[in-house]
Write an enzyme that holds these catalytic residues in place. Sequence first.
Site, PDB file in Angstrom:
ATOM      1  N   ARG A 191     -25.856  67.313  47.707  1.00 46.55           N
ATOM      2  CA  ARG A 191     -26.412  67.554  46.148  1.00 46.55           C
ATOM      3  C   ARG A 191     -25.240  65.200  45.994  1.00 46.55           C
ATOM      4  O   ARG A 191     -25.062  65.512  44.435  1.00 46.55           O
ATOM      5  CB  ARG A 191     -25.618  67.924  45.166  1.00 46.55           C
ATOM      6  N   ASP A 192     -24.287  65.673  47.409  1.00 41.92           N
ATOM      7  CA  ASP A 192     -23.641  64.362  47.378  1.00 41.92           C
ATOM      8  C   ASP A 192     -23.771  63.649  48.533  1.00 41.92           C
ATOM      9  O   ASP A 192     -22.914  63.482  49.286  1.00 41.92           O
ATOM     10  CB  ASP A 192     -22.646  64.877  46.763  1.00 41.92           C
ATOM     11  N   VAL A 193     -25.079  63.370  48.833  1.00 45.78           N
ATOM     12  CA  VAL A 193     -25.573  63.133  50.240  1.00 45.78           C
ATOM     13  C   VAL A 193     -25.450  61.252  50.466  1.00 45.78           C
ATOM     14  O   VAL A 193     -26.338  60.821  49.671  1.00 45.78           O
ATOM     15  CB  VAL A 193     -27.273  63.636  50.728  1.00 45.78           C
TER      16      VAL A 193
END
Length: 289
Positions: free
Chosen positions: A102-104
């Site tokens: 969810r935070d690449v």
Amino acid sequence: AVKVALTEEGRRALATEYLRLGAARRACGGGVVAPLAFLESAPSPEGPEGSALVMERLGPSVDDLWWAATCGTGFSGATALALARDLLPALAGLASADLVHRDVKPSNWLVGLDDDAARLADFGTCCVRGSSSDDATTFAGTARFASAAALRGDAPAPCDDVESAAYAFAYLLCGRLPWRTRDDATCEREVAAAHKLAAEKDAVSPEQLCDGGREERVGGRDDNRFYEKAAALCAALLREARRAREASRDPDYAALLRLASGGGSAPPDWREVGVSWDEDGVMSLGDYC
């Protein structure tokens, strides 16, 4: 590296992060940062006792290396392809463990202390796929790189990470993205702003993601074949992420990894310009500046 939480809510979140990071490490091997220990009670330099997540020490982030080596103008195609070969197996491993990062983004990829391989780090927003909890469906990533579905608050899926990877690689390659970036806090606070950005991203076709490219290759290091190959990979990542969501399936990681193959054997751009780092991960620019 150590993350410390002092509040009860923060300590619970840190314990969950440790469990999910452990599951990710088992699924991805060296493609993600290694968790070493979770300490429920640990001394804090800020005074009160807190909980601590201890992880392996790594080198600088890809984002830091990008700025140091290119001043934000963009990596060579060969370097972007090499980074994709590091990241895609990690994303495939996460999907096999039913996890979504969810935070690449480039600041969450860290190279090793003694090598240039990138590892995925910072699992504070990681959750189980399909989760409908408020934490999972409330936007909490980075607006610039978040998938359109994440901005709309849809249930998380592995295709979200692949869509974020498409945006991240396009940014690293071209130095920009084809939409106006909103502030993360604004998208977290204002649903309308997040939905508007999601609509702008949906309106960008895969072919437009790197449209125009760079007028000049960075320092003459790039080979047009590798640049075009990396740009095509960015388009393929976005196309496959959208198809996977429409079909409610996982992305075809093996096919994407084949597209990232090649790129030559030259060292990454940061080595070409003399960037190095010490055992604490502190960078030195050598004679570059």
